[in-house]
Design a protein around this motif. Structure first.
Motif, PDB file in Angstrom:
ATOM      1  N   ARG A  58      41.389  23.145  -0.520  1.00 42.77           N
ATOM      2  CA  ARG A  58      39.973  23.014  -0.179  1.00 42.77           C
ATOM      3  C   ARG A  58      39.141  24.175  -0.747  1.00 42.77           C
ATOM      4  NH1 ARG A  58      36.579  24.540   4.163  1.00 42.77           N
ATOM      5  NH2 ARG A  58      34.959  22.990   4.617  1.00 42.77           N
ATOM      6  N   ALA A  59      39.663  25.399  -0.634  1.00 38.38           N
ATOM      7  CA  ALA A  59      38.903  26.572  -1.090  1.00 38.38           C
ATOM      8  C   ALA A  59      38.656  26.525  -2.598  1.00 38.38           C
ATOM      9  CB  ALA A  59      39.645  27.850  -0.717  1.00 38.38           C
ATOM     10  N   ASP A  60      39.693  26.204  -3.388  1.00 41.90           N
ATOM     11  CA  ASP A  60      39.535  26.160  -4.844  1.00 41.90           C
ATOM     12  C   ASP A  60      38.644  25.005  -5.284  1.00 41.90           C
ATOM     13  OD1 ASP A  60      41.084  28.377  -5.083  1.00 41.90           O
ATOM     14  OD2 ASP A  60      42.838  27.373  -5.932  1.00 41.90           O
ATOM     15  N   ASN A  61      38.747  23.868  -4.586  1.00 41.71           N
ATOM     16  CA  ASN A  61      37.878  22.744  -4.928  1.00 41.71           C
ATOM     17  C   ASN A  61      36.417  23.059  -4.633  1.00 41.71           C
ATOM     18  OD1 ASN A  61      39.188  20.104  -5.924  1.00 41.71           O
ATOM     19  ND2 ASN A  61      40.633  20.807  -4.371  1.00 41.71           N
ATOM     20  N   LEU A  62      36.161  23.699  -3.507  1.00 37.20           N
ATOM     21  CA  LEU A  62      34.781  24.094  -3.188  1.00 37.20           C
ATOM     22  C   LEU A  62      34.269  25.134  -4.189  1.00 37.20           C
ATOM     23  CD1 LEU A  62      34.864  24.322   0.725  1.00 37.20           C
ATOM     24  CD2 LEU A  62      33.720  22.590  -0.688  1.00 37.20           C
ATOM     25  N   ARG A  63      35.140  26.048  -4.586  1.00 30.71           N
ATOM     26  CA  ARG A  63      34.754  27.067  -5.571  1.00 30.71           C
ATOM     27  C   ARG A  63      34.416  26.412  -6.908  1.00 30.71           C
ATOM     28  NH1 ARG A  63      35.638  32.688  -6.253  1.00 30.71           N
ATOM     29  NH2 ARG A  63      36.685  32.759  -4.233  1.00 30.71           N
ATOM     30  N   SER A  64      35.202  25.416  -7.315  1.00 26.75           N
ATOM     31  CA  SER A  64      34.938  24.741  -8.590  1.00 26.75           C
ATOM     32  C   SER A  64      33.614  23.976  -8.545  1.00 26.75           C
ATOM     33  CB  SER A  64      36.089  23.797  -8.938  1.00 26.75           C
ATOM     34  OG  SER A  64      36.138  22.685  -8.063  1.00 26.75           O
ATOM     35  N   VAL A  65      33.303  23.384  -7.395  1.00 24.89           N
ATOM     36  CA  VAL A  65      32.015  22.694  -7.250  1.00 24.89           C
ATOM     37  C   VAL A  65      30.867  23.698  -7.336  1.00 24.89           C
ATOM     38  CG1 VAL A  65      30.542  21.415  -5.648  1.00 24.89           C
ATOM     39  CG2 VAL A  65      32.932  20.754  -5.935  1.00 24.89           C
ATOM     40  N   ALA A  66      31.019  24.845  -6.670  1.00 28.44           N
ATOM     41  CA  ALA A  66      29.991  25.888  -6.731  1.00 28.44           C
ATOM     42  C   ALA A  66      29.800  26.381  -8.161  1.00 28.44           C
ATOM     43  CB  ALA A  66      30.361  27.046  -5.809  1.00 28.44           C
ATOM     44  N   CYS A  67      30.916  26.526  -8.904  1.00 26.25           N
ATOM     45  CA  CYS A  67      30.822  26.958 -10.309  1.00 26.25           C
ATOM     46  C   CYS A  67      30.094  25.924 -11.154  1.00 26.25           C
ATOM     47  CB  CYS A  67      32.217  27.195 -10.874  1.00 26.25           C
ATOM     48  SG  CYS A  67      33.039  28.672 -10.243  1.00 26.25           S
TER      49      CYS A  67
ATOM     50  N   PHE B 215      41.083  24.499 -19.608  1.00 26.97           N
ATOM     51  CA  PHE B 215      40.508  23.167 -19.768  1.00 26.97           C
ATOM     52  C   PHE B 215      40.413  22.426 -18.437  1.00 26.97           C
ATOM     53  CE2 PHE B 215      42.053  23.646 -24.252  1.00 26.97           C
ATOM     54  CZ  PHE B 215      40.788  23.643 -24.826  1.00 26.97           C
ATOM     55  N   THR B 216      41.305  22.727 -17.513  1.00 26.13           N
ATOM     56  CA  THR B 216      41.235  22.116 -16.188  1.00 26.13           C
ATOM     57  C   THR B 216      39.966  22.557 -15.470  1.00 26.13           C
ATOM     58  OG1 THR B 216      43.646  22.078 -16.012  1.00 26.13           O
ATOM     59  CG2 THR B 216      42.412  21.896 -13.965  1.00 26.13           C
ATOM     60  N   VAL B 217      39.696  23.846 -15.530  1.00 27.79           N
ATOM     61  CA  VAL B 217      38.502  24.389 -14.865  1.00 27.79           C
ATOM     62  C   VAL B 217      37.236  23.894 -15.548  1.00 27.79           C
ATOM     63  CG1 VAL B 217      37.286  26.490 -14.200  1.00 27.79           C
ATOM     64  CG2 VAL B 217      39.787  26.423 -14.118  1.00 27.79           C
ATOM     65  N   LEU B 218      37.204  23.948 -16.883  1.00 29.49           N
ATOM     66  CA  LEU B 218      36.001  23.559 -17.605  1.00 29.49           C
ATOM     67  C   LEU B 218      35.700  22.071 -17.460  1.00 29.49           C
ATOM     68  CD1 LEU B 218      36.478  25.741 -20.807  1.00 29.49           C
ATOM     69  CD2 LEU B 218      34.692  25.987 -19.079  1.00 29.49           C
ATOM     70  N   ALA B 219      36.742  21.235 -17.455  1.00 28.63           N
ATOM     71  CA  ALA B 219      36.519  19.795 -17.257  1.00 28.63           C
ATOM     72  C   ALA B 219      35.883  19.545 -15.898  1.00 28.63           C
ATOM     73  CB  ALA B 219      37.840  19.046 -17.387  1.00 28.63           C
ATOM     74  N   ARG B 220      36.351  20.255 -14.874  1.00 24.37           N
ATOM     75  CA  ARG B 220      35.805  20.063 -13.534  1.00 24.37           C
ATOM     76  C   ARG B 220      34.363  20.568 -13.419  1.00 24.37           C
ATOM     77  NH1 ARG B 220      37.702  20.068  -8.257  1.00 24.37           N
ATOM     78  NH2 ARG B 220      39.289  18.649  -9.089  1.00 24.37           N
ATOM     79  N   VAL B 221      34.108  21.788 -13.895  1.00 25.27           N
ATOM     80  CA  VAL B 221      32.775  22.359 -13.689  1.00 25.27           C
ATOM     81  C   VAL B 221      31.719  21.615 -14.506  1.00 25.27           C
ATOM     82  CG1 VAL B 221      33.674  24.631 -13.063  1.00 25.27           C
ATOM     83  CG2 VAL B 221      33.072  24.183 -15.439  1.00 25.27           C
ATOM     84  N   PHE B 222      32.083  21.119 -15.692  1.00 22.70           N
ATOM     85  CA  PHE B 222      31.102  20.355 -16.471  1.00 22.70           C
ATOM     86  C   PHE B 222      30.857  18.982 -15.868  1.00 22.70           C
ATOM     87  CE2 PHE B 222      31.349  23.516 -19.823  1.00 22.70           C
ATOM     88  CZ  PHE B 222      30.063  23.471 -20.343  1.00 22.70           C
ATOM     89  N   LEU B 223      31.882  18.394 -15.244  1.00 19.83           N
ATOM     90  CA  LEU B 223      31.675  17.127 -14.551  1.00 19.83           C
ATOM     91  C   LEU B 223      30.702  17.314 -13.398  1.00 19.83           C
ATOM     92  CD1 LEU B 223      32.386  14.135 -14.066  1.00 19.83           C
ATOM     93  CD2 LEU B 223      34.322  14.927 -12.663  1.00 19.83           C
ATOM     94  N   VAL B 224      30.895  18.367 -12.619  1.00 20.15           N
ATOM     95  CA  VAL B 224      29.980  18.664 -11.511  1.00 20.15           C
ATOM     96  C   VAL B 224      28.582  18.970 -12.045  1.00 20.15           C
ATOM     97  CG1 VAL B 224      29.481  20.269  -9.623  1.00 20.15           C
ATOM     98  CG2 VAL B 224      31.824  19.488 -10.013  1.00 20.15           C
TER      99      VAL B 224
END
Length: 308
Positions: free
Chosen positions: A66-75, A185-194
């Protein structure tokens, strides 16, 4: 040593990419496309690219907890959506040199955010640096400006750029733990989707209404530069560097941007440097230099032997 050289080379190249963008973007907007349209093309292009590369390079790597997913959304919200909307809105209204100078506030934001989120110590020189840097930024924002076609509302534009530097500084602090834990690429794919969910609703109409059939070749090349270099390559290099460097080091590499941006803007005839801007820049640089000074390590007290 070799890896350290690669990190510094990557960060300098990112600074050069950003510096050129201040002048190149002024060719595209608002004549050929509005700022939100540019943001939409950039984010959609990068989101598709990173999602595709992630599928082939790191298909099993997923952000968990939950913490990392919320952090990725914030990013994604801060570092992609708000960051891009604020930056291009501000650059559309102010001059390339003013925008590049205000970007140097980001390291100050990194220090403040690190103190709050990561419990790093703020020393007296850093407090003084924050005050001096903010004073320089305030003078630049509130100073007398000459409106022109390239800078129709410089005060409002400078405020947007200041907000952009703030959210980018927060992004650097928040994204560092993710980059050290997951594939880039995992992080960048997520943050650009958000980020796409944040930015596209503001710019899709702007992007669709552009008269692409009448774009000159140079405009197509500049839009391609903003998608490939400014978005994909710059974010990739920045986030790769976060695996080996602190957010503060990335903040430090914002320093060369105004110097490079001034040289490029003056060479292309997009802007001119005044003594007033030079003085405001000196205040901002002094503030950032004070903030970047690391606190001295406290002496280690002698430890008495524990009784048996």
């Amino acid at each position: 040593m070799r890896n350290s050289f690669r990190v510094h080379a990557a960060l300098f190249f990112v600074a050069l990419i950003y510096a050129a963008n201040y002048s190149l973007s002024k060719d595209v907007m608002p004549k050929y496309m509005g700022p939100f349209g540019i943001v939409t093309l950039r984010i959609i292009g990068a989101a598709l690219f990173f999602a595709l590369i992630k599928y082939f390079v790191a298909p099993q790597d997923k952000i968990t907890g939950r913490a990392d997913n919320l952090r990725s959304v914030a990013c994604g919200v801060l570092g992609i959506g708000l960051n891009q909307l604020l930056f291009f809105s501000g650059l559309n209204l102010t001059s390339p040199i003013s925008a590049s100078l205000l970007q140097t506030i980001a390291p100050i934001v990194v220090v403040i955010a690190s103190a709050i989120l990561l419990k790093e110590k703020i020393t007296l020189p850093r407090v003084l640096g924050i005050a001096v840097g903010m004073a320089g930024a305030g003078m630049l924002i509130l100073g007398r400006h000459t409106q022109s076609a390239a800078a129709p509302n410089p005060t409002l534009g400078n405020l947007y750029i200041l907000a952009n530097a703030t959210v980018f500084g927060l992004y650097l602090v928040l994204s560092a733990p993710l980059m050290r834990k997951y594939h880039a690429f995992t992080v960048l794919a997520r943050v650009f989707l958000v980020g796409a969910f944040i930015a596209v609703p503001f710019g899709w109409r702007n992007a669709l209404e552009a008269d692409y059939a009448h774009f000159p070749l140079v405009i197509w090349l500049e839009i391609g530069y903003m998608i490939v270099f400014l978005t994909i390559l710059a974010y990739l290099l920045n986030n790769w560097a976060l695996k080996y460097a602190s957010p503060a080091l990335l903040g430090v590499y914002i320093y060369p941007q105004p110097v490079l941006a001034v040289l490029i803007a003056v060479a292309l005839g997009k802007d001119h440097l005044t003594w007033g801007k030079a003085g405001q820049a000196a205040l901002i640089f002094l503030g950032v230099w004070l903030v970047s000074q690391k606190p001295k390590a406290a002496p280690i007290p002698a430890v008495e032997a524990a009784p048996n």
